[in-house]
Design a protein around this motif. Structure first.
Motif, PDB file in Angstrom:
ATOM      1  N   THR A 330      30.650 -22.055 -23.001  1.00  0.00           N
ATOM      2  CA  THR A 330      30.540 -21.402 -24.515  1.00  0.00           C
ATOM      3  C   THR A 330      31.575 -21.839 -25.352  1.00  0.00           C
ATOM      4  N   ARG A 331      31.635 -21.252 -26.634  1.00  0.00           N
ATOM      5  CA  ARG A 331      32.655 -21.450 -27.639  1.00  0.00           C
ATOM      6  C   ARG A 331      32.738 -22.894 -27.936  1.00  0.00           C
ATOM      7  N   GLU A 332      33.928 -23.463 -27.576  1.00  0.00           N
ATOM      8  CA  GLU A 332      33.980 -24.969 -28.212  1.00  0.00           C
ATOM      9  C   GLU A 332      33.372 -25.996 -26.975  1.00  0.00           C
ATOM     10  N   ASN A 333      33.070 -25.304 -25.909  1.00  0.00           N
ATOM     11  CA  ASN A 333      32.584 -26.140 -24.962  1.00  0.00           C
ATOM     12  C   ASN A 333      30.888 -25.858 -24.907  1.00  0.00           C
ATOM     13  N   ALA A 334      30.391 -25.105 -25.989  1.00  0.00           N
ATOM     14  CA  ALA A 334      29.107 -24.789 -25.859  1.00  0.00           C
ATOM     15  C   ALA A 334      28.004 -25.984 -26.164  1.00  0.00           C
ATOM     16  N   PHE A 335      26.773 -25.991 -25.532  1.00  0.00           N
ATOM     17  CA  PHE A 335      26.085 -27.079 -25.743  1.00  0.00           C
ATOM     18  C   PHE A 335      25.383 -26.863 -27.180  1.00  0.00           C
ATOM     19  N   CYS A 336      24.976 -27.905 -27.904  1.00  0.00           N
ATOM     20  CA  CYS A 336      24.260 -27.857 -29.198  1.00  0.00           C
ATOM     21  C   CYS A 336      22.789 -27.544 -28.715  1.00  0.00           C
ATOM     22  N   CYS A 337      21.868 -26.756 -29.636  1.00  0.00           N
ATOM     23  CA  CYS A 337      20.563 -26.464 -29.689  1.00  0.00           C
ATOM     24  C   CYS A 337      19.717 -27.729 -29.521  1.00  0.00           C
ATOM     25  N   GLY A 338      20.203 -28.773 -30.256  1.00  0.00           N
ATOM     26  CA  GLY A 338      19.613 -29.990 -30.114  1.00  0.00           C
ATOM     27  C   GLY A 338      18.821 -30.152 -31.655  1.00  0.00           C
ATOM     28  N   ALA A 339      19.034 -29.175 -32.776  1.00  0.00           N
ATOM     29  CA  ALA A 339      18.721 -29.451 -33.931  1.00  0.00           C
ATOM     30  C   ALA A 339      19.506 -29.716 -35.063  1.00  0.00           C
ATOM     31  N   LYS A 349      10.929 -35.250 -32.425  1.00  0.00           N
ATOM     32  CA  LYS A 349      10.799 -34.005 -31.751  1.00  0.00           C
ATOM     33  C   LYS A 349      11.030 -33.786 -30.151  1.00  0.00           C
ATOM     34  N   GLU A 350      10.349 -34.907 -29.370  1.00  0.00           N
ATOM     35  CA  GLU A 350      10.931 -35.032 -28.025  1.00  0.00           C
ATOM     36  C   GLU A 350      12.058 -35.064 -27.748  1.00  0.00           C
ATOM     37  N   GLU A 351      12.950 -36.004 -28.288  1.00  0.00           N
ATOM     38  CA  GLU A 351      14.456 -36.171 -28.014  1.00  0.00           C
ATOM     39  C   GLU A 351      15.175 -35.044 -28.665  1.00  0.00           C
ATOM     40  N   ARG A 352      14.568 -34.183 -29.528  1.00  0.00           N
ATOM     41  CA  ARG A 352      15.311 -32.883 -30.066  1.00  0.00           C
ATOM     42  C   ARG A 352      15.242 -31.969 -28.964  1.00  0.00           C
ATOM     43  N   ASN A 353      13.981 -31.739 -28.321  1.00  0.00           N
ATOM     44  CA  ASN A 353      13.842 -30.951 -27.059  1.00  0.00           C
ATOM     45  C   ASN A 353      14.463 -31.327 -25.829  1.00  0.00           C
ATOM     46  N   TYR A 354      14.502 -32.347 -25.699  1.00  0.00           N
ATOM     47  CA  TYR A 354      15.301 -32.906 -24.399  1.00  0.00           C
ATOM     48  C   TYR A 354      16.883 -32.716 -24.752  1.00  0.00           C
ATOM     49  N   TYR A 355      17.493 -32.932 -25.788  1.00  0.00           N
ATOM     50  CA  TYR A 355      18.721 -32.622 -26.057  1.00  0.00           C
ATOM     51  C   TYR A 355      19.027 -31.172 -25.982  1.00  0.00           C
ATOM     52  N   CYS A 375      22.734 -19.621 -37.715  1.00  0.00           N
ATOM     53  CA  CYS A 375      22.568 -20.974 -38.279  1.00  0.00           C
ATOM     54  C   CYS A 375      20.983 -20.948 -38.424  1.00  0.00           C
ATOM     55  N   SER A 376      20.415 -21.063 -39.428  1.00  0.00           N
ATOM     56  CA  SER A 376      18.752 -21.123 -39.468  1.00  0.00           C
ATOM     57  C   SER A 376      18.029 -22.456 -38.744  1.00  0.00           C
ATOM     58  N   ASN A 377      18.833 -23.647 -38.680  1.00  0.00           N
ATOM     59  CA  ASN A 377      18.334 -24.689 -37.791  1.00  0.00           C
ATOM     60  C   ASN A 377      18.518 -24.309 -36.412  1.00  0.00           C
ATOM     61  N   CYS A 378      19.379 -23.816 -35.926  1.00  0.00           N
ATOM     62  CA  CYS A 378      19.406 -23.364 -34.557  1.00  0.00           C
ATOM     63  C   CYS A 378      18.582 -22.238 -34.310  1.00  0.00           C
ATOM     64  N   ARG A 379      18.256 -21.172 -35.208  1.00  0.00           N
ATOM     65  CA  ARG A 379      17.097 -20.322 -34.994  1.00  0.00           C
ATOM     66  C   ARG A 379      15.936 -20.831 -34.802  1.00  0.00           C
ATOM     67  N   ASP A 380      15.360 -21.824 -35.657  1.00  0.00           N
ATOM     68  CA  ASP A 380      14.320 -22.590 -35.635  1.00  0.00           C
ATOM     69  C   ASP A 380      14.166 -23.145 -34.407  1.00  0.00           C
ATOM     70  N   GLN A 381      14.985 -23.859 -33.904  1.00  0.00           N
ATOM     71  CA  GLN A 381      14.871 -24.755 -32.602  1.00  0.00           C
ATOM     72  C   GLN A 381      14.998 -24.091 -31.401  1.00  0.00           C
ATOM     73  N   ILE A 382      15.752 -22.931 -31.326  1.00  0.00           N
ATOM     74  CA  ILE A 382      15.641 -22.295 -30.051  1.00  0.00           C
ATOM     75  C   ILE A 382      14.202 -21.086 -30.051  1.00  0.00           C
TER      76      ILE A 382
END
Lengths: 410, 110
Positions: A330-339, A349-355, A375-382
């Motif tokens: 979490t926090r500074e170590n958290a993983f990116c959602c991929g978006a 898209k495939e790479e984004r979902n793999y990420y 964040c609206s991008n994070c929301r859409d991706q998740i």
């Protein structure tokens, strides 16, 4: 067998690359170990960020620029956060994007940049449709109890804060705007939104187009100055906030008279709560909630400006629910959602979902029923990417959605 | 990609939207409707007309909220509501109504 020969590198590229010192790279691979791209299949099979760095050391710049790697990288900054020598890999990937011919920028990203420069929003939505949508959404909100006297303040002078919508809200997810509007209304806020050049987000940062980012930030500065507005609320979109903030700071360095005050969306809501201007009912949110850190609000903001927005959204969320769990990491170590970095609007898209698989694991392991985002991008991706792809049994909500839906109206 | 109607070829993008909305006509609408399993009724045409009017005037298709509001103004609340709209176009504005009306889909990346 021929020995590998370094390619000829133009002075322009050398100019860009002189800010990165490859001699300090220990080739330890920590960057690749922490990067969700590692292990990717398809066209990039066998690639990871460590290998990309080695290719660049050999002068194979064109190979990187012509590949999709820099566009699959979300600029989440986990690599540099982990790198013992702090090599600025995010900057390096930005340079690789910058070196791509504009007509070869993947997908619609460059087209969106041209549109926003020409029309004031990424999708070229005409003023008539923008105003019609705002009118209708306002009318719908007035039908809800407690908001009968709601009026959308457009282009107001001498107000406390300016707030920008994004074209996704105008073109499709218009109801999402009601959450912000409800909070401002309940807080009796003195606020405004712009009639022209209203796009919140900054796709210049996604395509490494610094000139575009500077133009977009200057428009925001001009709006705030010309209407004598006290503060700008930075866009909720992670990239949009980072692009606006860094460009506003650059303008200020060039000309101190262009300095404006700004704050994050979390900060304004914290103000309203601490001043008692809005009150929320915790009993409305009994499910298990967790917080997803946007990389650009957290880790990257911390790296670039010295402080990440980790505590603020958690404080807000915990005013709205007693049922909060952390994800790990979490926090500074958290993983990116991929978006991030434009990946949501991009074509991979495939790479984004793999990420995003690492984030999906974190969500699953947390046991949370509601993933809360800022964040609206994070929301859409998740919501639209990771949830169906990894069968996540979750709801995805904005922090301002939770606040708005928990408001106690007096 | 393209399709042919009465000896005229019409270009489409990879998602099947008419490449040039200026080339739209009623036969094109019928053809596009057949690609999204829709049989056009006079009620469908009322919505398509709004889409076309907006597009002609502003060079941009209206958002679904604007369509519904305009329907309400022209035909009353019985037809000016979301339930009615989605009964006519169950696949939604972008996948169905925009395609039939021959306007490009500005939201396809959303």
């Amino acid at each position: 067998m021929e020995a590998i020969q370094p390619r000829h590198i133009s002075d322009e590229i050398k100019g860009f690359l002189k800010n990165v010192d490859f001699n300090t790279c220990l080739t330890c691979g920590t960057c690749a170990g922490g990067c969700p791209v590692s292990g990717i299949s398809g066209e990039l099979e066998g690639w990871d960020i460590r290998k990309v760095l080695r290719k660049l050391v050999y002068g194979m710049v064109d190979e990187i620029v012509d590949s999709k790697f820099p566009w699959v990288c979300t600029g989440c900054g986990r690599c540099i956060h982990a790198c013992p020598m702090k090599i600025d890999i995010v900057y390096l990937m930005k340079i690789m994007k910058k070196l791509r011919d504009r007509d070869k920028v993947p997908g619609i990203l460059h087209k969106g940049v041209l549109k926003v420069l020409e029309t004031g929003n990424n999708m070229g939505i005409p003023e008539k449709i923008y105003m019609d949508v705002l009118d209708i959404v306002g009318e719908e909100l007035r039908e809800q109890p407690g908001f009968e006297d709601f009026n959308l303040p457009i282009d107001k002078d001498n107000v406390d804060v300016a707030f920008y919508p994004n074209s996704k809200e105008i073109s499709a997810d218009s109801d999402d705007m009601k959450w912000y509007w409800k909070i401002f209304h309940a807080a009796k806020a003195n606020w405004t939104i712009p009639k022209d050049n209203w796009e919140a987000v900054d796709w210049g940062i996604f395509t490494a187009n610094d000139e575009a980012s500077m133009t977009l930030a200057k428009r925001k500065i001009d709006f705030v100055k010309s209407h004598n507005i006290k503060r700008l609320i930075l866009p909720d979109c992670g990239g949009g906030s980072l692009g606006a903030r860094s460009s506003i700071e650059k303008w200020k360095a060039k000309d101190p008279s262009l300095a404006i005050d700004y704050l994050y969306i979390y900060d304004i809501f914290i103000e309203y709560m601490k001043e008692g201007r809005i009150k929320v009912d915790k009993s409305k949110n009994t499910k298990i909630h967790t917080w997803h850190d946007s990389c650009k609000h957290g880790r990257e903001a911390e790296r670039m400006f010295g402080q990440g927005k980790y505590d603020e959204p958690r404080w807000l969320l915990q005013q709205c629910t007693d049922n909060f769990v952390e994800m790990h990491p979490t926090r500074e170590n958290a993983f990116c959602c991929g978006a991030g970095g434009g990946a949501w609007a991009g074509p991979y898209k495939e790479e984004r979902n793999y990420y995003g698989r690492k984030k999906a694991e974190s969500i699953k392991n947390s046991g949370a029923e509601v993933v809360v985002v800022g964040c609206s991008n994070c929301r859409d991706q998740i919501l639209r990417g990771l949830k169906p792809k990894y069968n996540l049994n979750i709801e995805v909500k904005y922090i301002w959605e939770i606040i708005a839906e928990s408001l106690i109206m007096e | 990609m393209s399709f042919e109607l009465n000896g005229v070829f019409y270009q489409t993008d990879k998602e099947g939207y008419l490449e040039n909305p200026e080339n739209w006509n009623k036969e094109v609408a019928e053809y596009m409707a057949s690609t999204v399993d829709t049989e056009l009724t006079p009620e469908h045409w009322q919505v398509i007309e709004i889409l076309r009017d907006y597009y002609q005037e502003y060079g941009y298709p209206p958002q679904v909220k604007v369509i519904v509001k305009t329907m309400q103004k022209r035909f009353g609340t019985e037809k000016g509501n979301y339930k009615y709209f989605y009964q006519l176009f169950p696949k939604g504005p972008y996948l169905q109504a925009y395609k039939i009306a021959g306007v490009s889909n500005p939201c396809k990346w959303m």
